[in-house]
Scaffold this motif. Sequence first.
Motif, short mmCIF file in Angstrom:
data_model
loop_
_atom_site.label_atom_id
_atom_site.label_comp_id
_atom_site.label_asym_id
_atom_site.label_seq_id
_atom_site.Cartn_x
_atom_site.Cartn_y
_atom_site.Cartn_z
N MET A 43 -19.04 50.15 -9.61
CA MET A 43 -18.72 50.35 -10.83
C MET A 43 -17.39 51.47 -10.55
O MET A 43 -17.70 52.43 -10.18
CB MET A 43 -19.81 50.75 -11.75
N ALA A 44 -16.33 51.28 -11.26
CA ALA A 44 -15.15 52.36 -11.05
C ALA A 44 -15.33 53.48 -12.26
O ALA A 44 -15.20 53.13 -13.25
CB ALA A 44 -13.92 51.39 -11.11
N LEU A 45 -15.28 54.70 -11.73
CA LEU A 45 -15.33 55.79 -12.63
C LEU A 45 -14.12 56.32 -13.03
O LEU A 45 -13.54 56.29 -12.04
CB LEU A 45 -16.18 56.67 -11.94
N CYS A 46 -13.81 56.71 -13.98
CA CYS A 46 -12.93 57.54 -14.28
C CYS A 46 -12.52 58.78 -13.39
O CYS A 46 -11.34 59.27 -13.15
CB CYS A 46 -12.92 58.23 -15.77
N VAL A 47 -13.73 59.40 -12.91
CA VAL A 47 -13.76 60.61 -12.00
C VAL A 47 -13.35 60.33 -10.44
O VAL A 47 -13.21 60.82 -9.78
CB VAL A 47 -15.21 61.22 -12.17
N GLY A 96 -18.50 44.69 -4.67
CA GLY A 96 -19.85 45.13 -4.89
C GLY A 96 -20.27 44.67 -6.51
O GLY A 96 -19.76 43.80 -7.01
N PRO A 97 -20.45 45.95 -7.17
CA PRO A 97 -20.83 45.90 -8.61
C PRO A 97 -19.55 45.69 -9.46
O PRO A 97 -18.27 45.98 -9.01
CB PRO A 97 -21.39 47.47 -8.94
N VAL A 98 -19.84 45.20 -10.67
CA VAL A 98 -18.66 45.09 -11.28
C VAL A 98 -17.94 46.31 -11.64
O VAL A 98 -18.27 47.28 -11.90
CB VAL A 98 -18.92 44.23 -12.76
N SER A 99 -16.53 46.25 -11.51
CA SER A 99 -15.83 47.50 -11.87
C SER A 99 -15.08 47.44 -13.38
O SER A 99 -14.62 46.42 -13.69
CB SER A 99 -14.58 47.86 -10.99
#
Length: 278
Positions: A1-5, A78-81
Amino acid sequence: MALCVALCALMLALTLAGCAPDPDDAGLAGQPPEPVATINSVDGPVWLGAPPTAVTIDNETLDEISRAVVPLRARGCGPVSNGTAFAVASGLLIGAAHVIAGASAVEIDVVAGESATAVSFPVEVVGFSEARDLALLRTAAPVPPLGVDRGRLGAITAVLGYPAGASLEVSPARIEHYVYASGLWGDGTRRRVYVLAADVRAGQSGGPLVDQQGSVVGVAFAAVPGLADIGFALNRDELMGFLVSSGVEARIDYLGRTVVRAKPEELREVPNGRCALR
């Protein structure tokens, strides 16, 4: 999961901009009456006040903006971004590069028809900049484009996006400072960005920073881990420069208006980086 951070580590070495193409968005807005946080820069502290509690955008304008802002999903690392994208021209969307980096499949959801049913559309990557953290995406989806304008220090704005890929949220924001941001890891990254008093969250990366007239004045892409209510958005110059480098005709006319013309079908697909960029 892509984070804004995900890219905030790149943002902590800040250099205050001594000048800028637009006189209204250069330098510092000054210390707010009640600063709630500071970030140390090479030129001294950057003060930030509490985010605004509301932003005034009329309902008709907000409806138009909402149709132009869509959830973005990337698969294959990996996990959906999850992220956010918005249209800058017919058939072309802007998103954050770190959301789609290395993905084998990228798609958006668009609400279509009177039933308000979300329909998924695949998108093709036709522009990608690791340095700017921007991606240009071609789509056949009927997404109306937003206009682009310059930002102004102290302006009350809003970040639109889909936190965690859920429903669209409008996060009030104030443009506190205009800075050059350099990477801490010696990678040469240098971006012209706005420091925002705003709650920018995971899933809003790539979402537009809009003014109260509904124009895009920046692109949200990062936040500071451990410090609440501090976000970052690329400014208009970075967005325009990226469009030009991707083969899109983008310019500012003699009245200061932003003009974007594109032929999406003529743009070539490009590599979309590595999963490690997420």
